[in-house]
Design a protein around this motif. Structure first.
Motif, PDB file in Angstrom:
ATOM      1  N   THR A 207       6.357   4.267  -9.209  1.00  0.00           N
ATOM      2  CA  THR A 207       6.928   4.618  -7.911  1.00  0.00           C
ATOM      3  C   THR A 207       8.384   4.219  -7.792  1.00  0.00           C
TER       4      THR A 207
ATOM      5  N   PHE B 229       0.713   3.996  -2.989  1.00  0.00           N
ATOM      6  CA  PHE B 229      -0.450   4.875  -3.032  1.00  0.00           C
ATOM      7  C   PHE B 229      -0.232   6.124  -2.184  1.00  0.00           C
ATOM      8  N   HIS B 230       0.472   5.987  -1.078  1.00  0.00           N
ATOM      9  CA  HIS B 230       0.622   7.069  -0.108  1.00  0.00           C
ATOM     10  C   HIS B 230       1.931   7.846  -0.251  1.00  0.00           C
TER      11      HIS B 230
ATOM     12  N   GLY C 242       0.783  -1.230   0.000  1.00  0.00           N
ATOM     13  CA  GLY C 242       0.000   0.000   0.000  1.00  0.00           C
ATOM     14  C   GLY C 242       0.814   1.278   0.000  1.00  0.00           C
TER      15      GLY C 242
ATOM     16  N   LEU D 180       1.092   1.654 -10.909  1.00  0.00           N
ATOM     17  CA  LEU D 180       1.480   2.601  -9.867  1.00  0.00           C
ATOM     18  C   LEU D 180       2.836   2.234  -9.279  1.00  0.00           C
TER      19      LEU D 180
ATOM     20  N   VAL E  74      -2.535  -1.425 -10.116  1.00  0.00           N
ATOM     21  CA  VAL E  74      -1.614  -1.341  -8.984  1.00  0.00           C
ATOM     22  C   VAL E  74      -0.180  -1.551  -9.462  1.00  0.00           C
TER      23      VAL E  74
END
Length: 333
Positions: free
Chosen positions: A285, A229-230, A226, A281, A278
């Motif tokens: 990242t 995402f943050h 996760g 992403l 995902v």
């Protein structure tokens, strides 16, 4: 495209000897709920057979076109037990895993088990696992009796992992703060696992631990638990906190931004996340040279994970890195 070797790096097993010994042990009081669940899973088919039967696993791998699996002891491994039991149990598991790897050259590799609750012994086992047994990394199932690797007590373990260039796979388990997750079945893979492993990774970053161990290699499953995402907000709020004084100021003044540590020290795996959005992403990242394929067998379906990677909208270079090149580099395969 001819560069199609496929290596999965988060694949769990157990042994009859481990089940017999570990299931007879008492554990830390805070781990009893998790251990009861784990013992039930390890005692019932089909999961029990899937954890034990390597011939059947090879048959599934062959049917799906998977060349190699990095095997690791079913979580939470030896971490719920006192040092007197956990240390010899870890050594015996690693001896058994090394025999499996030797008996199946090119098909199986291994991530060693260590007992963080005995940091000096864990450090010695890291050295033995790499240089004597020929294993490829270690797996740490997040907290150990509520303690995290950024705490000073674990310095010998981290020093050994960095010195011997042994990657540390930071695997989830039931959160140490169990009560808020337990009421609605949130303590497991549906939510608590990712929250726990993500918290542990963030502690390693925000504590300054990775300034002390800049060459430490850490692997996170489930496409980063996760964190991708943050991450832009994490960087933004960390920068804000550094500009203000008072209680909001971070306890550690980091040499890099949080995002830079994730791009320098961490590698993500696809385990259990067969979602192209995902994956996109995660690629944005950390890049394709920091993502590896994984199934999370036997808890996820090998065929489904392989189909996902085959269908993902990737360039040939991205697909080769994710399918095998990154794993070969990170784990020295």
């Amino acid at each position: 495209m001819t560069d199609q070797r496929l290596i999965a790096v988060e694949e769990h097993l157990t042994t009859p000897a481990f089940l017999q010994r570990a299931h007879a042990l008492d554990c830390y009081p805070g781990d009893r709920t998790e251990v009861r669940l784990t013992r039930a899973v390890e005692s019932e088919d089909p999961t029990r057979s899937q954890l034990l039967d390597l011939d059947a696993r090879l048959a599934v791998m062959d049917a799906c076109g998977q060349d190699m699996a990095l095997l690791s002891l079913n979580p939470p491994g030896v971490q719920p037990y006192g040092p007197a039991d956990a240390v010899p149990l870890a050594r015996d598991v690693n001896d058994a895993l090394a025999r499996i790897v030797r008996d199946h050259p090119g098909r199986f590799g291994g991530l060693a088990t260590v007992a963080p609750q005995a940091p000096d012994e864990a450090a010695a086992e890291i050295e033995r696992a790499k240089h004597t047994l020929g294993l490829h990394g270690i797996m740490i199932n997040s907290h150990t009796d509520g303690h995290y690797l950024d705490e000073p007590r674990f310095a010998p373990l981290l020093q050994a992992a960095q010195a011997h260039r042994v990657p540390l796979y930071l695997h989830p388990r039931v959160p140490s703060m169990l009560a808020p997750y337990a009421a609605h079945g949130l303590s497991g893979a549906v939510w608590g696992y990712a929250a726990e492993a993500g918290l542990h990774a963030m502690r390693l970053v925000m504590s300054g631990t990775l300034d002390r161990y800049p060459d430490l290699s850490i692997v996170l499953g489930h496409l980063g638990e996760g964190i991708p995402f943050h991450l832009s907000r994490i960087d933004n709020r960390y920068a804000f906190a550094r500009r203000v004084s008072g209680a909001a100021t971070p306890t550690a003044r980091l040499e890099l931004t949080p995002g830079e540590y994730f791009r320098r020290n961490f590698t993500f795996t696809t385990s259990g996340i067969d979602d192209p959005h995902v994956l996109e992403l995660a690629l944005r990242t950390v890049g394709d040279d920091r993502i590896m394929f994984a199934v999370d067998a036997p808890y996820e379906e090998t065929a489904e994970a392989v189909r996902f990677l085959a269908a993902a909208p990737l360039s040939d270079t991205q697909r080769a890195n994710i399918s095998h090149r990154t794993a070969e580099r990170v784990f020295g395969l």
